[in-house]
Motif scaffolding. Sequence first.
Motif, mmCIF file in Angstrom:
data_model
loop_
_atom_site.group_PDB
_atom_site.id
_atom_site.type_symbol
_atom_site.label_atom_id
_atom_site.label_comp_id
_atom_site.label_asym_id
_atom_site.label_seq_id
_atom_site.Cartn_x
_atom_site.Cartn_y
_atom_site.Cartn_z
ATOM 1 N N TYR A 1 23.117 2.245 1.006
ATOM 2 C CA TYR A 1 22.872 0.876 0.560
ATOM 3 C C TYR A 1 24.226 0.314 0.135
ATOM 4 N N ILE B 1 20.020 -9.828 1.019
ATOM 5 C CA ILE B 1 19.460 -8.477 0.962
ATOM 6 C C ILE B 1 18.805 -8.211 2.313
ATOM 7 N N ASP C 1 17.074 -12.985 3.426
ATOM 8 C CA ASP C 1 17.054 -11.788 4.269
ATOM 9 C C ASP C 1 17.180 -12.252 5.710
ATOM 10 N N ILE D 1 10.922 -7.526 2.581
ATOM 11 C CA ILE D 1 11.867 -7.750 1.481
ATOM 12 C C ILE D 1 11.627 -9.104 0.804
ATOM 13 N N LEU E 1 17.914 -16.324 -2.427
ATOM 14 C CA LEU E 1 17.913 -15.011 -1.784
ATOM 15 C C LEU E 1 17.566 -15.196 -0.313
ATOM 16 N N LEU F 1 15.085 -2.089 -3.072
ATOM 17 C CA LEU F 1 16.307 -2.776 -2.639
ATOM 18 C C LEU F 1 16.551 -4.030 -3.472
ATOM 19 N N VAL F 2 15.476 -4.700 -3.849
ATOM 20 C CA VAL F 2 15.619 -5.896 -4.690
ATOM 21 C C VAL F 2 15.953 -5.494 -6.130
ATOM 22 N N TRP G 1 19.711 -9.583 -8.907
ATOM 23 C CA TRP G 1 19.107 -10.858 -8.551
ATOM 24 C C TRP G 1 18.098 -11.299 -9.598
ATOM 25 N N TYR H 1 22.192 -14.402 -2.877
ATOM 26 C CA TYR H 1 22.080 -12.984 -2.535
ATOM 27 C C TYR H 1 21.584 -12.816 -1.102
ATOM 28 N N THR I 1 19.535 -4.639 -7.201
ATOM 29 C CA THR I 1 20.497 -5.729 -7.334
ATOM 30 C C THR I 1 20.318 -6.351 -8.729
ATOM 31 N N TYR J 1 23.830 -7.130 0.016
ATOM 32 C CA TYR J 1 23.264 -5.788 -0.105
ATOM 33 C C TYR J 1 22.632 -5.419 1.246
ATOM 34 N N GLN K 1 26.753 -2.346 -1.212
ATOM 35 C CA GLN K 1 26.604 -3.414 -2.190
ATOM 36 C C GLN K 1 27.940 -4.115 -2.415
#
Length: 377
Positions: A368, A302, A197, A205, A195, A183-184, A189, A300, A187, A337, A370
Amino acid sequence: MTQSVTLIATSAMGLESVVANEVRELGYDPRVENGKVIFEAPVSAIPRCNLWLRVADRVKLLVGKFTAETFDELFEATKALPWEHYIPEDGSFPVSGKSHKSKLYSVSDCQAIVKKAIVERLKLKHGIANKLPETGALYKIEVAILKDKALLTLDTSGVGLHKRGYRVGQGEAPLKETLAAALVLLTNWKADAPLIDPFCGSGTIPIEAALIGQNIAPGFNREFASEAWKFIKNKFWDEALEEAEDIANYEQQLEIVGSDINHQMIEISVKNTMEAGLTDLITWKQMQLRDLTLKQDNGYIIGNPPYGERIKDEDYVVHLYKTLGEIMGTNETWSVYILTSYKEFEKVYGKQATKRRKLFNGFIETNYYQYFGKKNS
């Protein structure tokens, strides 16, 4: 013993291209098939790939492949393979198997025949008249038959690569470390961007992001089955570990935040972070989503929020997604995301995703979603 081998990095469906890119970055030339990435490499690649592949499930060594429509063909073709190059006199070699759309559909029979063929080969090549002791290192063999094509492999990883070794606690539905890393990596990123979560659960994550941000090999603090294999020189493991230590960027500053409404999950996240050796790199907060504030630009989000799989949870999930959409609607420089199986996510969030990618979280089919932020210099 040949110094070149064929390796197979297995992958969850939908993540093959991510694994292939990782293999490519290690300097090997991959080709992609469903659920796997195949590449030729020197034996020294076995330690490197086990240490570095963040998204692969396992690294397998291909011993042989052939057509087998009868048990005799399976036996003779298996016996013809150079097992003695890999398995020593005292090696322990259990055989697992699977078969799909093939004439040889009895998995237990296929396992028994492969085992018998390897025993005969090893006894002949090692000059052993009696029973093989099988008291030494573990060499897990798999026979996989698809449409009458047999694939025989050795599992170099042992415990799956998602077992990084840092998870001392988890919630009810933990995200696999390999999927969290994917998942990271899916992106754009970079380590100098913030970042967050906001649904961190047990912290997988943010922890995987921190490992990526400081270029720390995900397998650095665990063991692998092939470390005990005699045909892989100890110096290959030493060199791989030395390389991992040399190129890790422990000085890289990170702005990573994990938050969750459940204080117990935050406590677990803190413990997992300590086990991973990343204590000072991630900030953990127990808070509700509506209290999320974004003080910087170009960050970001996520996350892997609740999916609302149970009907009684749907109202809560809808409220959660709507709240997130409202917060991010006023922060256009942030990229978002989100992984979820909820089919109406975009409608509830209030915006169509820039891009969607189908992924599987275990057996759950998800998307997913985005959303790419507008960069503000």
